[in-house]
Enzyme design. Structure first.
Site, PDB file in Angstrom:
ATOM      1  N   ASP A 185       0.807  -1.219   0.000  1.00 44.61           N
ATOM      2  CA  ASP A 185       0.000   0.000   0.000  1.00 44.61           C
ATOM      3  C   ASP A 185       0.842   1.272   0.000  1.00 44.61           C
ATOM      4  O   ASP A 185       0.460   2.278  -0.588  1.00 44.61           O
ATOM      5  CB  ASP A 185      -0.925   0.021   1.227  1.00 44.61           C
ATOM      6  CG  ASP A 185      -1.878  -1.165   1.245  1.00 44.61           C
ATOM      7  OD1 ASP A 185      -2.326  -1.584   0.162  1.00 44.61           O
ATOM      8  OD2 ASP A 185      -2.155  -1.673   2.347  1.00 44.61           O
ATOM      9  N   HIS A 235       6.233  21.474   3.514  1.00 44.11           N
ATOM     10  CA  HIS A 235       4.883  21.682   2.975  1.00 44.11           C
ATOM     11  C   HIS A 235       4.070  20.406   3.152  1.00 44.11           C
ATOM     12  O   HIS A 235       4.595  19.394   3.628  1.00 44.11           O
ATOM     13  CB  HIS A 235       4.930  22.108   1.500  1.00 44.11           C
ATOM     14  CG  HIS A 235       5.510  21.086   0.575  1.00 44.11           C
ATOM     15  ND1 HIS A 235       6.864  20.885   0.463  1.00 44.11           N
ATOM     16  CD2 HIS A 235       4.927  20.197  -0.271  1.00 44.11           C
ATOM     17  CE1 HIS A 235       7.094  19.938  -0.422  1.00 44.11           C
ATOM     18  NE2 HIS A 235       5.941  19.487  -0.873  1.00 44.11           N
ATOM     19  N   HIS A 256       2.547  18.063   1.146  1.00 45.96           N
ATOM     20  CA  HIS A 256       2.376  16.958   0.205  1.00 45.96           C
ATOM     21  C   HIS A 256       2.745  15.624   0.853  1.00 45.96           C
ATOM     22  O   HIS A 256       3.581  15.562   1.763  1.00 45.96           O
ATOM     23  CB  HIS A 256       3.223  17.188  -1.045  1.00 45.96           C
ATOM     24  CG  HIS A 256       2.560  18.067  -2.056  1.00 45.96           C
ATOM     25  ND1 HIS A 256       3.259  18.779  -3.012  1.00 45.96           N
ATOM     26  CD2 HIS A 256       1.258  18.353  -2.270  1.00 45.96           C
ATOM     27  CE1 HIS A 256       2.419  19.461  -3.765  1.00 45.96           C
ATOM     28  NE2 HIS A 256       1.195  19.224  -3.329  1.00 45.96           N
ATOM     29  N   ASP A 315      10.432  21.685  -1.952  1.00 40.25           N
ATOM     30  CA  ASP A 315       9.899  21.759  -3.318  1.00 40.25           C
ATOM     31  C   ASP A 315       9.574  23.219  -3.614  1.00 40.25           C
ATOM     32  O   ASP A 315       8.870  23.871  -2.831  1.00 40.25           O
ATOM     33  CB  ASP A 315       8.635  20.910  -3.451  1.00 40.25           C
ATOM     34  CG  ASP A 315       8.924  19.422  -3.291  1.00 40.25           C
ATOM     35  OD1 ASP A 315      10.099  19.074  -3.063  1.00 40.25           O
ATOM     36  OD2 ASP A 315       7.985  18.618  -3.390  1.00 40.25           O
ATOM     37  N   ASP A 368      15.945  21.497  -4.855  1.00 36.48           N
ATOM     38  CA  ASP A 368      15.004  20.626  -5.565  1.00 36.48           C
ATOM     39  C   ASP A 368      15.489  20.358  -6.994  1.00 36.48           C
ATOM     40  O   ASP A 368      15.714  21.282  -7.773  1.00 36.48           O
ATOM     41  CB  ASP A 368      13.636  21.323  -5.561  1.00 36.48           C
ATOM     42  CG  ASP A 368      12.570  20.562  -6.320  1.00 36.48           C
ATOM     43  OD1 ASP A 368      12.810  19.417  -6.724  1.00 36.48           O
ATOM     44  OD2 ASP A 368      11.470  21.132  -6.506  1.00 36.48           O
ATOM     45  N   HIS A 414      -2.075  21.172 -16.812  1.00 39.04           N
ATOM     46  CA  HIS A 414      -1.265  20.958 -15.617  1.00 39.04           C
ATOM     47  C   HIS A 414       0.021  21.752 -15.760  1.00 39.04           C
ATOM     48  O   HIS A 414       0.567  21.888 -16.860  1.00 39.04           O
ATOM     49  CB  HIS A 414      -0.936  19.472 -15.431  1.00 39.04           C
ATOM     50  CG  HIS A 414      -0.060  19.195 -14.240  1.00 39.04           C
ATOM     51  ND1 HIS A 414      -0.500  19.348 -12.940  1.00 39.04           N
ATOM     52  CD2 HIS A 414       1.234  18.795 -14.149  1.00 39.04           C
ATOM     53  CE1 HIS A 414       0.476  19.043 -12.112  1.00 39.04           C
ATOM     54  NE2 HIS A 414       1.539  18.709 -12.814  1.00 39.04           N
ATOM     55  N   THR A 415       0.489  22.301 -14.665  1.00 34.25           N
ATOM     56  CA  THR A 415       1.813  22.919 -14.635  1.00 34.25           C
ATOM     57  C   THR A 415       2.548  22.402 -13.416  1.00 34.25           C
ATOM     58  O   THR A 415       1.943  22.138 -12.372  1.00 34.25           O
ATOM     59  CB  THR A 415       1.723  24.453 -14.598  1.00 34.25           C
ATOM     60  OG1 THR A 415       3.038  24.998 -14.603  1.00 34.25           O
ATOM     61  CG2 THR A 415       1.001  24.936 -13.354  1.00 34.25           C
ATOM     62  N   SER A 416       3.817  22.240 -13.564  1.00 36.08           N
ATOM     63  CA  SER A 416       4.609  21.646 -12.494  1.00 36.08           C
ATOM     64  C   SER A 416       4.781  22.615 -11.335  1.00 36.08           C
ATOM     65  O   SER A 416       4.844  23.834 -11.515  1.00 36.08           O
ATOM     66  CB  SER A 416       5.979  21.234 -13.037  1.00 36.08           C
ATOM     67  OG  SER A 416       6.781  20.709 -12.004  1.00 36.08           O
ATOM     68  N   HIS A 443       7.514  22.398  -9.593  1.00 34.62           N
ATOM     69  CA  HIS A 443       8.953  22.328  -9.367  1.00 34.62           C
ATOM     70  C   HIS A 443       9.698  23.217 -10.366  1.00 34.62           C
ATOM     71  O   HIS A 443       9.293  23.354 -11.522  1.00 34.62           O
ATOM     72  CB  HIS A 443       9.442  20.884  -9.502  1.00 34.62           C
ATOM     73  CG  HIS A 443       8.804  19.940  -8.531  1.00 34.62           C
ATOM     74  ND1 HIS A 443       9.317  19.695  -7.279  1.00 34.62           N
ATOM     75  CD2 HIS A 443       7.664  19.193  -8.625  1.00 34.62           C
ATOM     76  CE1 HIS A 443       8.540  18.832  -6.645  1.00 34.62           C
ATOM     77  NE2 HIS A 443       7.529  18.510  -7.441  1.00 34.62           N
TER      78      HIS A 443
END
Length: 675
Positions: free
Chosen positions: A168, A191, A193, A281, A313, A483-485, A487
Site C-alpha cells: 500500500d 509543505h 504533500h 519543493d 530541488d 497541468h503545470t509543475s 517544481h
C-alpha cells in the site's frame, strides 16, 4: 577547542626558545666581561666614538704587547688604532640593535599562525544524512546533526512501484532515527504533500517528536494523524515565514516559496558550522493563484551573509527555461469548460493541490455548475481548507457526492482523486464501474489535471484506456495545458544558485539523472565541481567551512506497508509474490499413516494461476501419479526420515515434471498430513 586554545602559547614558546638559543650562541662567541667605568656622555656628533670595554679591551692589550716588544710606544699610532676600533665597535652595536626588533616580532607572528583562521577555535562540523528522497521521487527525509543535537526535515512516503505486489505504501527506514531518538529536537515540515508528510503517523507511533509546520501543513498533518488516532497526543506547532525556531545549537528560519500547494517554505538553517539552505519543493511563480510570491530577497540576503551549502530541488532539472504559472491552467480550464457544454465534467487532480481546486470552483461558478467532491482524501482536505480559509466558494456551490443524482449531469463538476491511477482511488473505481455514486458513460468529459509521477505511467494509462472504453472523452496533459509543475525548471534553479551563492552544493529530491543534471547546472553558475556532492540515502555528509565529503553510512532504505503490517513484507515475501504473479502455484495434498508412512488418501493436485485444470487433465493426472510413487518409495524409510525430507522430495519431483512439460516453474507447495 581546548587543544586549539593551548596551541598558540605552545607555538609561541617554541619561537621564544629559538630566540633564546640565538642569544646564548651570541654570548658564546662574545663573552661578557666586567664593564669599565664609563666616561661622561660625549658631545653631539661623538656617539660613533663611544667604545665599550667588552669590545675595545682585547685589541688594546694586543697593542700594549706589541709596544713592549718594540720598547718604543707609538702614541699616535695607538690613538689611531683605538679610534678605528671604536668605530668598528659602534657599527657592530648598531647592527645588533637593528636585529633585535626582528627577534622580538617572531613570537607574535608564530602565535598568530598558531591561532589559525578562527583565532584558535575550530568550527564544528555539520552532518547531513539523507534518509530518503535521493535517487528516488518521494519519501523525503533528511537528518541534520551538529554538536550532538539533531533534527529532521520532512517525513514523507511514496507510492509502491509495479514490482511491489499488494503493498500500500513505502516509507523510510527509521532505524537510525530511533537509535538517536534522545538527541532529536523535532521535525520541520516544508509543505503538506504526501511525499513530505506521509510517513509521520508511522514515526510518531514510535517516538512522539514536536512537529513544526505552516498553518496549512499542520491542518493536513492533523487530518492524517486523526486517521491513525494520534492527533490528540501530537505536538503540532504552527510556524510562519521568517519565524526562527531554535533546535539545540541550530536554528531554522522558514522562507516563503511557491509550489503547487500554498504555505510551502524553504529552510535557512543556521549552525555552528555555517548557514545551510534547503529549498524543499519550489518554483518561481510571480502570479500565484492564492499564495504570496516567493521571497527572493530573503535568499539574496542569506547569500550576501554567506551560505555554506545549498540543498535544492532537482525534480525538473532536465527541463530548460522557466515553469509556467499556475494561473495558466485556469485559462485552459476556461476553454475546456466551454467545450464540455451539455456534458458532466469530472476532473482528477491531487487532493492537496488546493490552488488547482480553487480554479475549478471559480470556473464552475462562472459556468453555473455545482461542484461535488469524491475521494476520502479529497473530501478531508477540502473540508479542512474551507475551514482554514484556503478555499472559498459561494453558498450552495458545493454539494454532497451522495446528492448528485438530483442534479442534471450538464450542471455538475466532480472533483476527484486518482490522477496517478492508484488502484483504490475514486477515478480508478469509476473506470472499473465499481464507484458507488458515479457511472461513467458517453456523456462524461473527464480531465486528468496532473502529470504521472515516474513509475505511475502504466497505471495512469490503464485508467485512461478503461474510461475511453466506457465512452467518455478523456483529456490529459499531453493534449492540453491542463497541468503545470510545482517544481523549478533550469533557469529558476540557476536564479536560486545565483542569489544564495553557496560554497557547496548538494542536489536533492530526484532520481540520479535529475541530481546529475542539477549538478551540471550548478557548475554552469560557477560552483567548482569539487564543491558539488551527489549523495545517496544513508550517506553521512560531513560539512566544514573548507571541506565537504561522505565520512560514513547509516542504515537507510525502504519499509513496506501492507494493510496494518509495517515492515513485515520484505524481499522474501515480495519474491514469492512476484513468483506467484509470473508462474502461479501448484499445491499437492496427501495424507499418510503416521506409523507406517503409507498413503491414506490423495494425492490431490490444486492449480492456481498456473494452468486451467479442466484443460490440463493429463498433466494433473501425471502429477498425481508422480506424488504417489514418491510417497510409496519413501514408505520403507519413513520412520528414519524427517517429514520435511518427504515434502522436499515431492517438491523437487513436481518442479522437474512441470518444467519438462511446460517450460515454466510454478511455486510448488506440498502439504503432507500425518494421520
Amino acid at each position: 577547542m581546548e587543544n586549539n586554545k593551548n596551541a598558540a602559547p605552545a607555538n609561541g614558546a617554541a619561537v621564544q626558545g629559538t630566540a633564546s638559543t640565538k642569544a646564548q650562541n651570541k654570548r658564546k662567541y662574545y663573552p661578557r666581561r666586567p664593564k669599565a667605568a664609563q666616561p661622561a656622555a660625549p658631545a653631539a656628533g661623538a656617539a660613533s666614538a663611544a667604545v665599550t670595554e667588552e669590545a675595545a679591551q682585547p685589541e688594546h692589550k694586543n697593542n700594549q704587547q706589541r709596544g713592549r716588544r718594540n720598547n718604543q710606544p707609538k702614541k699616535n699610532n695607538l690613538q689611531n688604532q683605538t679610534a678605528a676600533q671604536a668605530n668598528a665597535a659602534a657599527q657592530q652595536q648598531k647592527n645588533a640593535a637593528q636585529q633585535k626588533p626582528v627577534q622580538q616580532k617572531q613570537p607574535r607572528q608564530n602565535n598568530q599562525r598558531g591561532r589559525g583562521r578562527n583565532g584558535g577555535q575550530k568550527k564544528s562540523a555539520l552532518r547531513i544524512i539523507p534518509l530518503g528522497g535521493l535517487g528516488e521521487v518521494g519519501k523525503n527525509m533528511t537528518l541534520y546533526e551538529c554538536n550532538g543535537d539533531m533534527f529532521l526535515v520532512d517525513c514523507g512516503s511514496m507510492f509502491p512501484d509495479g514490482e511491489m505486489f499488494g503493498v500500500d505504501l513505502v516509507i523510510p527506514d527509521f532505524s537510525y532515527v530511533m537509535a538517536n531518538k534522545d538527541k532529536i529536537k523535532g521535525i520541520i515540515i516544508t509543505h503538506g504533500h504526501e511525499d513530505h508528510i506521509g510517513s509521520l503517523p508511522y514515526l510518531l507511533k514510535q517516538i512522539n517528536l514536536p512537529i513544526y509546520a505552516t498553518r496549512l501543513a499542520c491542518g493536513l498533518i492533523g487530518n492524517k494523524l486523526a486517521e491513525h488516532g494520534l492527533k490528540a497526543s501530537a505536538k503540532l506547532n504552527v510556524i510562519t515565514p521568517k519565524q526562527k525556531v531554535q533546535l539545540g545549537c541550530m536554528s531554522v528560519t522558514p522562507i516563503r516559496v511557491n509550489h503547487s500547494i500554498p504555505d510551502a517554505v524553504a529552510l535557512a538553517i543556521e549552525t555552528p558550522a555555517g548557514a545551510v539552505i534547503q529549498t524543499g519543493d519550489f518554483k518561481v511563480d510571480f502570479t500565484p493563484v492564492s499564495d504570496e510570491v516567493i521571497d527572493l530577497a530573503a535568499f539574496g540576503a542569506y547569500g550576501d551573509k554567506g551560505v555554506l551549502a545549498l540543498l535544492s530541488d532537482s525534480t525538473n532539472s532536465e527541463r530548460p527555461g522557466f515553469s509556467r504559472s499556475e494561473r495558466s491552467v485556469g485559462a485552459s480550464f476556461a476553454t475546456l469548460f466551454a467545450r464540455a457544454e451539455g456534458k458532466r465534467i469530472i476532473i482528477a487532480t491531487f487532493a492537496s493541490n488546493l490552488q488547482r481546486i480553487q480554479q475549478i470552483i471559480d470556473m464552475a461558478v462562472k459556468y453555473k455548475r455545482k461542484v461535488a467532491i469524491s475521494g476520502r482524501s479529497m473530501i478531508n482536505n477540502t473540508a479542512m481548507a474551507f475551514e482554514l480559509g484556503y478555499l472559498k466558494a459561494p453558498e450552495g456551490i458545493i454539494v454532497d457526492i451522495d446528492q448528485i443524482g438530483r442534479i442534471r449531469p450538464e450542471d455538475l463538476v466532480i472533483v476527484t482523486t486518482g490522477s496517478q491511477g492508484e488502484p483504490l482511488s475514486a477515478l480508478s473505481r469509476m473506470s472499473g464501474g465499481s464507484h458507488r455514486n458515479v457511472r461513467v458513460g458517453s456523456g462524461d468529459f473527464i480531465i486528468i489535471s496532473a502529470t504521472p509521477i515516474p513509475g505511475n505511467e502504466k497505471m495512469v494509462t490503464k485508467v485512461i484506456n478503461s474510461l475511453m472504453k466506457l465512452g467518455a472523452e478523456v483529456i490529459y496533459e499531453s493534449m492540453y495545458d491542463i497541468h503545470t509543475s510545482g517544481h523549478a525548471y533550469q533557469e529558476e534553479q540557476k536564479l536560486l544558485l545565483s542569489l544564495t551563492k553557496p560554497k557547496f552544493f548538494i542536489p536533492v529530491h530526484g532520481e540520479y539523472k535529475h541530481l546529475k543534471k542539477h549538478a551540471l547546472t550548478a557548475e554552469d553558475t560557477g560552483i567548482p565541481a569539487k564543491n558539488i556532492l551527489i549523495a545517496d540515502i544513508g550517506d553521512v555528509i560531513r560539512l566544514t567551512d573548507d571541506a565537504i565529503g561522505i565520512e560514513d553510512t547509516v542504515p537507510a532504505g525502504r519499509v513496506l506497508v501492507d494493510g496494518l503490517g509495517v515492515g513485515d513484507v520484505g524481499s522474501v515475501v515480495l519474491r514469492d509474490r512476484r513468483h506467484l504473479s509470473e508462474d502461479g502455484l501448484i499445491m499437492a495434498v496427501a495424507a499418510v499413516d503416521s506409523m507406517t508412512g503409507s498413503l491414506v488418501s490423495g494425492p490431490d493436485i490444486v492449480s492456481r494461476g498456473f494452468v486451467y485444470m479442466k484443460e490440463a487433465e493429463d498433466l494433473i493426472r501425471e502429477a498425481k501419479t508422480l506424488v504417489k510413487e514418491i510417497i510409496d518409495k519413501n514408505e520403507a524409510e519413513f520412520q528414519r526420515r524427517n517429514p520435511e525430507e518427504l515434502r522436499g522430495a515431492v517438491r523437487d519431483g513436481l518442479s522437474t515434471l512441470m518444467y519438462r512439460r511446460t517450460r515454466r516453474s510454478p511455486m510448488i507447495l506440498p502439504v503432507i498430513l500425518e494421520v
